[in-house]
Structure formats: structure tokens, C-alpha cells
Design an enzyme around this catalytic site. Sequence first.
Site, PDB file in Angstrom:
ATOM      1  N   ASP A   9      53.084   2.683  23.868  1.00 52.69           N
ATOM      2  CA  ASP A   9      54.361   2.640  24.574  1.00 52.69           C
ATOM      3  C   ASP A   9      55.390   2.158  23.572  1.00 52.69           C
ATOM      4  O   ASP A   9      55.369   0.982  23.192  1.00 52.69           O
ATOM      5  CB  ASP A   9      54.264   1.685  25.776  1.00 52.69           C
ATOM      6  CG  ASP A   9      55.470   1.792  26.684  1.00 52.69           C
ATOM      7  OD1 ASP A   9      56.562   2.134  26.181  1.00 52.69           O
ATOM      8  OD2 ASP A   9      55.330   1.527  27.896  1.00 52.69           O
ATOM      9  N   ILE A  13      56.924  -4.250  24.904  1.00 48.98           N
ATOM     10  CA  ILE A  13      56.915  -5.079  26.112  1.00 48.98           C
ATOM     11  C   ILE A  13      58.232  -4.885  26.862  1.00 48.98           C
ATOM     12  O   ILE A  13      59.287  -5.285  26.395  1.00 48.98           O
ATOM     13  CB  ILE A  13      56.704  -6.572  25.765  1.00 48.98           C
ATOM     14  CG1 ILE A  13      55.379  -6.733  25.011  1.00 48.98           C
ATOM     15  CG2 ILE A  13      56.700  -7.412  27.045  1.00 48.98           C
ATOM     16  CD1 ILE A  13      55.098  -8.143  24.568  1.00 48.98           C
ATOM     17  N   HIS A  14      58.163  -4.229  28.010  1.00 48.49           N
ATOM     18  CA  HIS A  14      59.343  -4.027  28.858  1.00 48.49           C
ATOM     19  C   HIS A  14      58.864  -4.218  30.284  1.00 48.49           C
ATOM     20  O   HIS A  14      57.729  -4.655  30.507  1.00 48.49           O
ATOM     21  CB  HIS A  14      59.941  -2.632  28.619  1.00 48.49           C
ATOM     22  CG  HIS A  14      58.975  -1.537  28.952  1.00 48.49           C
ATOM     23  ND1 HIS A  14      59.078  -0.780  30.082  1.00 48.49           N
ATOM     24  CD2 HIS A  14      57.851  -1.140  28.325  1.00 48.49           C
ATOM     25  CE1 HIS A  14      58.057   0.066  30.113  1.00 48.49           C
ATOM     26  NE2 HIS A  14      57.299  -0.131  29.060  1.00 48.49           N
ATOM     27  N   GLY A  15      59.709  -3.896  31.249  1.00 47.51           N
ATOM     28  CA  GLY A  15      59.374  -4.190  32.648  1.00 47.51           C
ATOM     29  C   GLY A  15      57.976  -3.806  33.072  1.00 47.51           C
ATOM     30  O   GLY A  15      57.208  -4.639  33.572  1.00 47.51           O
ATOM     31  N   ALA A  18      55.305  -5.767  31.020  1.00 48.12           N
ATOM     32  CA  ALA A  18      55.333  -7.217  31.219  1.00 48.12           C
ATOM     33  C   ALA A  18      54.790  -7.615  32.588  1.00 48.12           C
ATOM     34  O   ALA A  18      54.237  -8.700  32.745  1.00 48.12           O
ATOM     35  CB  ALA A  18      56.756  -7.743  31.053  1.00 48.12           C
TER      36      ALA A  18
END
Lengths: 163, 137
Positions: A9, A13-15, A18
Site C-alpha cells: 500500500d 499507514i493511513h486510515g 491504521a
Amino acid sequence: MIIKFARIDDRLIHGQVATVWSKQADAERIIVVSQEVFNNDIRKKLLKQAAPAGMKVNVVDVKKAVAVYNNPKYADTTVFYLFTNPEEVLELVKSGVPLKSINIGGMRFEEGKTQITKAVSVTKEDIAAFKELDKLGIELDLRVLADDAKKDLLKLIDQKVKE
Amino acid sequence: MKVILIGHGKTGVAFKGAVEMIYGKVDDFLPLTFMPGEGIKDVETKIQNVINDSNEETLVITDLFSGTPYNAASTLALQQKVTDVVAGMSLPMLLEVALNKDKMKVADLVKMLAQDSNSYVRVLSSEVEKEEKEDDF
């Protein structure tokens, strides 16, 4: 080291990662394996502060990832690997880190890439790496969200590339 | 568990959309609106309409403690028509609900939300400070 989950990805680290994927992975650490991020202090710092509650984040290159994987100190550590591209996944696997499955969640479109799904675009090198991972028996799990149906990446690539 | 989202204006609808960007479909999240000119009775009626003929547990999530949506839902809760009411709707809270609604009772879920609520607000400068103290490989 106990590998709980591995995902490509390039948003790292994104919505989605996370919250949902990190819960699903149920791991102590997120290890971001990326030469590019490893060389970029600001991105490294941002990623480390974005650690989901109760998890640690490390950013490494493939070489360091292999060394840490083989370090007995981390024998019982559970990990969630995050990558930005399949080439580095392949490099890690060929260096002896046994992934069973790789989730493909986000590879953004750029000039010269072929768009496979809304979230995934690939270069020729990406396609070659995916085919090799498939030959090595690693499941290619194309899913953006955890409750999406798994799609057959290679079949979609074949369809798009012939067009 | 049914989860009703209602805040001032269309926030409930917008929040459901945001949850679906991250978690995926949440069909049992029922968003309602509360628009200028509407009052507590209107909100009560709207909530009652979506919980009608259901024995399922219902959690109402509102945006503001003591706001009209909260007060309307609380009235229904005190009549045992909804199970419980939470104020302080936010995306981290709703994701926690989405992840746990199928395996928890309302009573346990709301306890967890109250416990975790201080982690919903994070400040970059203190995150960076904290991170620097953590061990590395």
C-alpha cells in the site's frame, strides 16, 4: 519473527491501515520495508508517529528487514509488513523471509503505469514481480478494504495488458 | 446491534460515508438528520421510526452532549426504547464501533468507547516526542 500479515500500500499507514488492517493483523509491530522511505527522514518520522495504539512502527530497507527477521531476539515478535511495491516483496522473499500471502491494497496511478483496478496500477516490473511471487506459491490477495472480496490479480492483469 | 448516527445537520450521514471509506459497508449504521427548525419531538419520532418493531439492541451515537439529538435519544433510552446513548461522535469512535458491534453487547461497547476516548484526540508534537523515546531495531 511471526508474520501475521503483509500488504502493499503506497499510502503506507493511513486510515484503512491504521484502524482496520492493523486490528486484523493483530501484530505488535508494523515494519515498513521500503528503501525510499528508509532514506527519507521526514517520512520516517511521520510514519513512526502514526503508529496505531499499542503498536510500534519500524522503517527498514530489505537488507535490514532480513537481518531483523533472523535475529533471535525477535523470534516471538508478531509483525505486519507494509510495502510500497512488489519488487521489494520479492526481494525479501528471495532473501529467505517466508511470506504466505501478500495483500495488494494500494498502488497509485502514475504516468506509464497500467491501471488494473481503481486502487491498483502497475508497471512492467511490477507485473514481472507479481508473476514471480505467484510462481513461488505466494497468494496474491487483491483487496483494498478487509471486507472486500479477494480478486484474482494476475487474471485482471492479463485482461488489461492484452487490451 | 443497530447503530443510529445523529448529529446536528447532516453529520450522521457524512460520518457513515467516512466510515465506509475506511471500514467498508456498514448497513446496520442508520444515519438520521437534524435540521434547523426541527425540535426534540421530531428527532424522537425519527429515531422511533427506525427502531420500530425491533428487539435488537440499539445504540444511538450523537455529536454533542446535551444537544437536541442527545436529549431526544436519552428520552427514548430512559423509556427503554433504545439501549444506550453516546455523545462525541468522531471517526475513530465509529470505527471502533464498526469493528466490535457484531461481537459485543451495547453495555460493554460503550464502556470501551469511554475508556478509549482520550486516544481519539492526538497532537503531532507530542506524538513525535513520544516516538523518539521508543526503541528501534
